[in-house]
Design an enzyme around this catalytic site. Structure first.
Site, short mmCIF file in Angstrom:
data_model
loop_
_atom_site.label_atom_id
_atom_site.label_comp_id
_atom_site.label_asym_id
_atom_site.label_seq_id
_atom_site.Cartn_x
_atom_site.Cartn_y
_atom_site.Cartn_z
N ARG A 211 0.79 -0.97 -0.12
CA ARG A 211 -0.08 -0.43 -0.09
C ARG A 211 0.42 1.50 -0.19
O ARG A 211 0.09 2.69 -0.81
CB ARG A 211 -0.69 0.07 1.55
CG ARG A 211 -1.93 0.86 1.14
CD ARG A 211 -3.41 0.77 2.04
NE ARG A 211 -3.14 -0.42 2.67
CZ ARG A 211 -2.82 0.05 3.65
NH1 ARG A 211 -2.74 1.11 4.32
NH2 ARG A 211 -2.98 -1.05 5.07
N TYR B 185 -17.03 14.99 -16.15
CA TYR B 185 -17.95 13.44 -15.92
C TYR B 185 -18.63 13.30 -15.13
O TYR B 185 -18.29 13.90 -13.81
CB TYR B 185 -16.08 12.24 -15.57
CG TYR B 185 -16.93 11.16 -15.11
CD1 TYR B 185 -17.48 10.54 -16.65
CD2 TYR B 185 -16.24 10.66 -14.97
CE1 TYR B 185 -17.82 9.65 -16.14
CE2 TYR B 185 -16.96 8.79 -13.74
CZ TYR B 185 -17.74 8.49 -15.26
OH TYR B 185 -17.86 7.65 -14.94
N ASP C 136 -8.84 17.87 -15.60
CA ASP C 136 -9.39 16.20 -15.94
C ASP C 136 -8.91 15.92 -17.56
O ASP C 136 -9.48 16.33 -18.27
CB ASP C 136 -10.60 16.10 -16.09
CG ASP C 136 -11.01 14.59 -16.66
OD1 ASP C 136 -9.99 13.38 -17.05
OD2 ASP C 136 -10.80 13.69 -15.58
N LYS D 46 -8.70 4.39 -19.74
CA LYS D 46 -9.77 4.83 -21.68
C LYS D 46 -8.68 5.37 -22.43
O LYS D 46 -7.96 4.01 -22.13
CB LYS D 46 -10.07 6.14 -21.29
CG LYS D 46 -10.93 6.54 -19.77
CD LYS D 46 -12.27 6.10 -20.16
CE LYS D 46 -13.01 5.83 -18.67
NZ LYS D 46 -13.51 7.56 -18.73
C1 LIG Z 1 -14.43 8.33 -16.92
C2 LIG Z 1 -13.34 9.46 -16.48
C3 LIG Z 1 -13.23 9.62 -14.96
C4 LIG Z 1 -13.64 8.78 -14.09
O1 LIG Z 1 -12.65 7.52 -14.06
P1 LIG Z 1 -12.30 6.04 -13.27
O2 LIG Z 1 -11.71 5.38 -14.48
O3 LIG Z 1 -14.02 5.36 -14.84
O4 LIG Z 1 -13.02 6.08 -12.05
C5 LIG Z 1 -13.17 10.52 -15.05
N1 LIG Z 1 -13.19 11.14 -15.68
C6 LIG Z 1 -13.17 11.25 -16.62
C7 LIG Z 1 -13.08 12.72 -18.03
C8 LIG Z 1 -14.07 10.21 -17.30
O5 LIG Z 1 -14.23 9.65 -18.48
#
Ligand SMILES: *Cc1c(COP(=O)(O)O)cnc(C)c1O
Length: 402
Positions: free
Chosen positions: A76, A130, A195, A220
């Site tokens: 961790r 998101y 982000d 992603k």
């Molecule tokens: C999918 C997504 C998230 C969240 O990510 P996870 O890996 O699903 O927790 C945050 N920001 C954006 C822009 C996303 O597309």
């Protein structure tokens, strides 16, 4: 990505272009180890007969948050495989450090907790975000308080207890773009979190534009194959230290196998993003000229995400695709399409959804690496399914093979 753009970063002396870093960063010691592929370390614990030395190393981590020298003590705290991914992502983003988490939401949670632990519970955020990021902030699940504003309102929304300004650019799902440089200026001494999930460092490096914190849902594009969930924050080493301490105490660690897959994913990131972006741009051109489509959204910086409002029923389009996968998420080698009002942004209050520009006829598509003509044929047929009642069927494009 030009070498010049990368070299202009204020990060630690980048000398290699992005495409080179993508396949070499985080692997600098491999030749010395006599290895070609990065080793996968699945250990949860690390033996040591010297408890005094371990005590000192634990004290050091508890007071500084610096990565421990030598074996990580316990999984961790740190993991050598995940650390390779962190090093590589930091290099690609032009940041000093990166800290990986179990998911994008775990990464955002850690940022919010880190700021709240410093007494800075107020967040200024720009919609749309998101859906779950919007929900996490709006519901105050972590004890934070949010002020929603547009980019022009950020400076006025700041308070003495503001710990963070948050924006997505291009935003999920409308692909709205913010002027990151202007926003960073408006933030003054408050850190701006961008982000960067949609753009990836291939198209945009927010740190170079003045952002202090860059967040990714690594699930992603960074992973890129729809088979690994993760999140990562790129930032300066000082904030990374706080994030490591939060991660240690709250436990949102990335599994090392995911770290290994993400490092592997980074190596093809520039190629995947550029190829999918070229296909996306061509699909945008065709959709924009299509009478069944009311509006197409595509960011100036490009990318492989497109969104469009249909004149007909968006549910019929989702039901009509055969090649494109009708599923939430994005950034995979195969194309995906989803209806934000039903899925990715369902959890957002309908009125907030609409004020954020997320209409009920909006569809979001993540363009993959398939042939553009195959994708167009599928979209064309699905659009006809979705517009049978409202618009005449357009002749399918003649298939042309590269
Ligand atoms: C999918 C997504 C998230 C969240 O990510 P996870 O890996 O699903 O927790 C945050 N920001 C954006 C822009 C996303 O597309």
């Amino acid at each position: 990505m030009t070498r010049d753009a990368f070299a202009s970063s204020s990060s630690p002396a980048p000398t290699r272009a992005l495409a080179t870093e993508a396949v070499h960063a985080g692997r600098d010691d491999l030749a010395e180890l006599g290895l070609h592929a990065p080793p996968l370390d699945l250990s949860t614990t690390y033996p040591s007969s010297d408890a005094r030395a371990e005590a000192a190393r634990i004290d050091e981590f508890a007071t500084t948050g610096a990565r421990p020298d030598g074996p990580p003590i316990y999984a961790r705290l740190d993991n050598p495989t995940t650390a390779r991914f962190e090093t590589a992502l930091a290099r690609l983003e032009g940041a000093e450090a990166a800290v990986a988490f179990a998911s994008g939401m775990a990464a955002l949670s850690a940022v919010l907790l880190a700021r709240a632990s410093q007494g800075l519970r107020h967040v200024v955020a720009v919609r749309p975000l998101y859906g779950c990021s919007d929900h996490l902030l709006d519901a105050g699940l972590l004890g934070t308080e949010v002020t929603w504003t547009d980019p022009a309102g950020v400076a006025d929304a700041l308070r003495p207890d503001t710990g963070l300004v948050m924006v997505e650019s291009p935003a999920n799902p409308t692909l709205a773009e913010a002027d990151i440089r202007a926003l960073a200026h408006a933030c003054g001494s408050v850190p701006l979190l961008v982000d960067n999930t949609f753009a990836t460092p291939v198209l945009q490096r927010p740190v170079e534009l003045g952002a202090r914190i860059v967040l990714h849902s690594a699930t992603k594009y960074l992973g890129g194959h729809g088979d690994v969930m993760g999140g990562v924050v790129a930032c300066d080493e000082e904030f990374a230290r706080t994030l490591r301490q939060v991660r240690f105490a709250t436990g949102g660690v990335l599994h090392p196998l995911a770290g290994d897959l993400l490092l592997r994913g980074l190596s093809t990131l520039p190629v995947r993003v550029r190829a999918a972006s070229a296909t996306a741009a061509e699909l945008v051109r065709r959709l924009a000229a299509d009478p069944r489509v009311e509006r197409v959204h595509y960011p100036r910086i490009g990318g492989a995400m497109i969104s469009f409002e249909v004149l007909g029923d968006p549910h019929d389009v989702i039901a009509g695709v055969r090649l494109i996968t009708p599923a939430v998420s994005l950034g995979s080698v195969d194309s995906l399409i989803q209806h934000p009002a039903s899925i990715s942004h369902r959890i957002v209050d309908p009125s907030d959804r609409r004020s954020g520009g997320i209409g009920d006829r909006l569809l979001r598509m993540s363009v993959g690496l398939e042939d553009v003509e195959d994708l167009w044929r599928d979209l064309d047929e699905a659009l006809s399914a979705g517009s049978a009642a409202t618009a005449p069927r357009r002749a399918a494009a003649e298939p042309v093979r590269a």
